[in-house]
Design an enzyme around this catalytic site. Structure first.
Site, PDB file in Angstrom:
ATOM      1  N   PRO A  12     -38.294 -36.854   9.240  1.00  0.00           N
ATOM      2  CA  PRO A  12     -38.425 -37.134  10.673  1.00  0.00           C
ATOM      3  C   PRO A  12     -39.590 -38.030  11.106  1.00  0.00           C
ATOM      4  O   PRO A  12     -40.535 -37.596  11.766  1.00  0.00           O
ATOM      5  CB  PRO A  12     -38.556 -35.731  11.272  1.00  0.00           C
ATOM      6  CG  PRO A  12     -39.225 -34.940  10.198  1.00  0.00           C
ATOM      7  CD  PRO A  12     -38.665 -35.484   8.903  1.00  0.00           C
ATOM      8  N   CYS A  13     -39.486 -39.291  10.775  1.00  0.00           N
ATOM      9  CA  CYS A  13     -40.518 -40.246  11.171  1.00  0.00           C
ATOM     10  C   CYS A  13     -40.547 -40.461  12.685  1.00  0.00           C
ATOM     11  O   CYS A  13     -41.562 -40.902  13.226  1.00  0.00           O
ATOM     12  CB  CYS A  13     -40.336 -41.578  10.442  1.00  0.00           C
ATOM     13  SG  CYS A  13     -38.697 -42.274  10.555  1.00  0.00           S
ATOM     14  N   HIS A  14     -39.466 -40.095  13.364  1.00  0.00           N
ATOM     15  CA  HIS A  14     -39.448 -40.239  14.827  1.00  0.00           C
ATOM     16  C   HIS A  14     -40.425 -39.282  15.507  1.00  0.00           C
ATOM     17  O   HIS A  14     -40.767 -39.470  16.662  1.00  0.00           O
ATOM     18  CB  HIS A  14     -38.025 -40.023  15.376  1.00  0.00           C
ATOM     19  CG  HIS A  14     -37.464 -38.665  15.115  1.00  0.00           C
ATOM     20  ND1 HIS A  14     -36.923 -38.304  13.891  1.00  0.00           N
ATOM     21  CD2 HIS A  14     -37.357 -37.586  15.907  1.00  0.00           C
ATOM     22  CE1 HIS A  14     -36.515 -37.044  13.954  1.00  0.00           C
ATOM     23  NE2 HIS A  14     -36.765 -36.582  15.166  1.00  0.00           N
TER      24      HIS A  14
END
Length: 168
Positions: free
Chosen positions: A135-137
């Site tokens: 989850p880089c967001h």
């Protein structure tokens, strides 16, 4: 080894996905074109055959669909990440960010015991081949601003709103 890929669409979301026998190795936004996936796969796995096969990817796409429908907050599928040792460390740190929360690039740098490597952390996050699942967001700027995202800032904002993010 063969790499299998497919296009996944659910409501207004559309992605390219690829997996090896070990797990999901690529998930990216459809608007970047299949070429980005092919370039990544040829670079990381240059001698492997790439075949389209929706059936192989179905278990992964089912979990992604459950996430997009609000029925899943944590992914259990296997991933097969290809990158440098530093990138791997950053991507492992990303996987520790809880659903619905954000952290800063500095937080990630500190969590991997490289507090001076904020820019390198940003570059590693930008190279994340499996967005959403890794989850880089959930990583934002120190000032709370939304910053770079392979899917575009509009998609990042949409994902964070979907998760009803609480700042940490």
């Amino acid at each position: 080894m063969t790499i299998y890929w497919t296009t996944f669409q659910h409501q207004t979301w559309k992605f390219y996905a690829a997996a090896t026998e070990k797990g999901l190795c690529y998930l990216g936004p459809h608007h970047l074109a299949v070429n980005e996936m092919e370039v990544f796969l040829h670079k990381q796995l240059p001698n492997e055959e790439i075949k389209e096969n929706e059936n192989v990817l179905n278990p992964y796409m089912l979990e992604l669909q459950e996430y997009l429908e609000g029925k899943r907050q944590k992914f259990e599928l296997d991933v097969d990440l290809y990158g440098t040792a530093f990138q791997q460390k950053v991507w492992q740190a990303l996987q520790q960010i809880p659903f619905g929360q954000t952290v800063t690039y500095s937080d990630i740098a500190e969590s991997i015991e490289k507090p001076q490597a904020v820019r390198a952390v940003g570059a590693a996050i930008g190279a994340n081949p499996i967005f959403i699942i890794v989850p880089c967001h959930r990583v934002i700027g120190k000032n709370g601003a939304l910053t770079g995202f392979r899917g575009g800032l509009d998609m990042k904002e949409r994902l964070l709103l979907f998760e009803k993010v609480k700042e940490t």
